[in-house]
Write an enzyme that holds these catalytic residues in place. Sequence first.
Site, PDB file in Angstrom:
ATOM      1  N   LYS A 192       0.843  -1.199   0.000  1.00 35.52           N
ATOM      2  CA  LYS A 192       0.000   0.000   0.000  1.00 35.52           C
ATOM      3  C   LYS A 192       0.877   1.247   0.000  1.00 35.52           C
ATOM      4  O   LYS A 192       1.481   1.604   0.995  1.00 35.52           O
ATOM      5  CB  LYS A 192      -0.931   0.052   1.217  1.00 35.52           C
ATOM      6  N   GLU A 267      10.120   0.899  10.468  1.00 33.55           N
ATOM      7  CA  GLU A 267      11.154   1.925  10.320  1.00 33.55           C
ATOM      8  C   GLU A 267      10.448   3.250  10.523  1.00 33.55           C
ATOM      9  O   GLU A 267       9.630   3.655   9.693  1.00 33.55           O
ATOM     10  CB  GLU A 267      11.787   1.809   8.928  1.00 33.55           C
ATOM     11  N   CYS A 301      13.614  10.510   7.413  1.00 34.45           N
ATOM     12  CA  CYS A 301      13.536  10.020   8.796  1.00 34.45           C
ATOM     13  C   CYS A 301      14.851  10.233   9.528  1.00 34.45           C
ATOM     14  O   CYS A 301      14.871  10.417  10.730  1.00 34.45           O
ATOM     15  CB  CYS A 301      13.102   8.567   8.826  1.00 34.45           C
ATOM     16  N   GLU A 400       9.580  15.165  15.809  1.00 36.22           N
ATOM     17  CA  GLU A 400      10.029  15.117  14.428  1.00 36.22           C
ATOM     18  C   GLU A 400       9.214  16.128  13.614  1.00 36.22           C
ATOM     19  O   GLU A 400       7.988  16.050  13.569  1.00 36.22           O
ATOM     20  CB  GLU A 400       9.832  13.714  13.876  1.00 36.22           C
TER      21      GLU A 400
HETATM   22  P1  ADP Z   1       2.440  10.884   7.619  1.00 41.11           P
HETATM   23  O1  ADP Z   1       1.547  11.258   8.779  1.00 41.11           O
HETATM   24  O2  ADP Z   1       3.683  11.674   7.553  1.00 41.11           O
HETATM   25  O3  ADP Z   1       1.710  10.826   6.322  1.00 41.11           O
HETATM   26  P2  ADP Z   1       2.107   8.148   8.271  1.00 41.11           P
HETATM   27  O4  ADP Z   1       2.906   7.324   9.223  1.00 41.11           O
HETATM   28  O5  ADP Z   1       0.739   8.562   8.692  1.00 41.11           O
HETATM   29  O6  ADP Z   1       2.972   9.408   7.914  1.00 41.11           O
HETATM   30  O7  ADP Z   1       1.986   7.410   6.860  1.00 41.11           O
HETATM   31  C1  ADP Z   1       2.830   6.398   6.387  1.00 41.11           C
HETATM   32  C2  ADP Z   1       2.015   5.304   5.752  1.00 41.11           C
HETATM   33  O8  ADP Z   1       1.187   4.709   6.749  1.00 41.11           O
HETATM   34  C3  ADP Z   1       1.051   5.753   4.643  1.00 41.11           C
HETATM   35  O9  ADP Z   1       1.025   4.761   3.631  1.00 41.11           O
HETATM   36  C4  ADP Z   1      -0.273   5.835   5.358  1.00 41.11           C
HETATM   37  O10 ADP Z   1      -1.378   5.662   4.500  1.00 41.11           O
HETATM   38  C5  ADP Z   1      -0.160   4.666   6.321  1.00 41.11           C
HETATM   39  N1  ADP Z   1      -1.038   4.755   7.498  1.00 41.11           N
HETATM   40  C6  ADP Z   1      -1.450   5.864   8.150  1.00 41.11           C
HETATM   41  N2  ADP Z   1      -2.251   5.543   9.183  1.00 41.11           N
HETATM   42  C7  ADP Z   1      -2.370   4.188   9.175  1.00 41.11           C
HETATM   43  C8  ADP Z   1      -3.060   3.236   9.994  1.00 41.11           C
HETATM   44  N3  ADP Z   1      -3.805   3.626  11.029  1.00 41.11           N
HETATM   45  N4  ADP Z   1      -2.914   1.927   9.707  1.00 41.11           N
HETATM   46  C9  ADP Z   1      -2.153   1.516   8.671  1.00 41.11           C
HETATM   47  N5  ADP Z   1      -1.481   2.358   7.870  1.00 41.11           N
HETATM   48  C10 ADP Z   1      -1.578   3.679   8.104  1.00 41.11           C
END
Ligand code: ADP
Length: 497
Positions: A192, A267, A301, A400
Amino acid sequence: MDQALSVQERVRGFLGREQKMLIGGQWVSAVSGKTFPTVNPATGEVLAHVPDGDAADVDKAVRAARRALEEGPWSRMTPAERSRLLYKLADKIEERATEFAQLETLDNGKTIRESANIDIPGTVEHFRYFAGWATKITGETIPVSVPGHFLNYTRREPVGVVGQIIPWNFPLLMAAWKIAPALACGNTVVLKPAEQTPLTALLLGELIQEVGFPDGVVNIVTGFGETAGAALVNHPDVDKIAFTGSTEVGRKIMQGAAGNMKRVSLELGGKSPNIIFPDADLSKAIPGAIMGIYFNQGQVCAAGSRVYVQKGVFDNVVSNMVDYSKSVRLGPGIDPQSEMGPLVSNEQFNRVMHYIERGREEGAELLCGGARPDHLSNGYFVQPTVFVATQNDLTIMREEIFGPVVVVSPFNDIEDIVKKANDTMYGLAAGVWTNDIRKAHRTAHLLKAGTVWVNCYNLIDNASPWGGFKQSGIGREMGHYALELYTEVKSVWVNLD
Ligand code: ADP
Ligand code: MG
């Protein structure tokens, strides 16, 4: 220069057509029929609409991945055949590198220099590196001591169906870091991509099909984190989740994965210290501190977002950093003259501006930047921003920011700096600049970080492990360490009596 003209016909063709996602070898719309837009962050314009996949689509993809794992030709392929497919994929990406670089820059905002010189070649080499590993994943024979005669040996078998959730800062490269080792080890994948940057993953999916990976070995579901991402994390037939992203979401993933005890590798975030001792070669340390924070607009990161400078050279380092920051040419990443592009999204822009505001309120001294440049009001641009602060407990020293915002802070001696540098929940990376070999290694050993760079910064190699201490993550990607993330060890006993 007319920027539209510099974009290859093929990229325009790609953007102009209806986007589908890849499930079981088929290009499909979301079950719901819904789509969502992905935006060019340099202009705010919509680039394309992609399927808004959710739990129903994830379920289809997981079934396809399971079938490919248990029944398809994939499970019968030799390691050499898997290796060849990965090499072919690397070659294909390389052939179309310009197209990938332009698409990445349009979707993410990063400069074309960075996407063309770092992201895309890094992706190609990552597939090649793990193509090489596919034929070299071995077990051991173990000299057991139980009475009798036994042959005991181990096998490294694929973990199974792997859900991979990736961020938007290096969209294609992160897809490679996830997919390449998983396939080298014989797993099948549901990927995804981040909702902000789904496009290069979809183009990658095309090439994956083209080179002949069997249907269902790699499935790509576009969608949001709370829907598609969470469905993957909670799916009972997924064996492992590999995630790169924020520490906040990493925590949710550990919880969600507990249901069927998925293997989890994470990560996550960082607040990395970049430490300059007075005996360093400042002609290298200062550019190192600058590149350490501004690379990829600070959306890294490992960004060296806390620059610690020992008293004595503090003013010199700060004034050089400020001069450089003021001189950076911001502009659309697709323009080869631009030295820094926009942040990835409006949300990220607001997040970074919020931190800048907090920094001011809490008493950090803003030396330059801190705003959106007037001439770039349509995109999500933030000027390179330098704060000076002495207290380690400020929000901008602890959280961060993921933007071009650095805090420079003074320290007294090695004891002082080790304490300050380690005073964080993160532990991804650190930099040390000194010409004293003892000080360099002593500091490197005392820092709680997965990677320490001495007299360099932001170096990564496919052969060298990458990952975090503390709340920066679990597990190590890259090198032979990645094989541990994507294999289960089986012990086989044979009675020889
Ligand atoms: P940012 O907030 O900087 O966008 P995230 O950690 O939210 O960073 O996003 C990294 C990835 O994790 C993206 O692919 C996002 O769609 C996914 N993501 C965000 N929230 C969830 C969740 N609750 N469960 C699974 N994947 C998630
Ligand atoms: Mg988020």
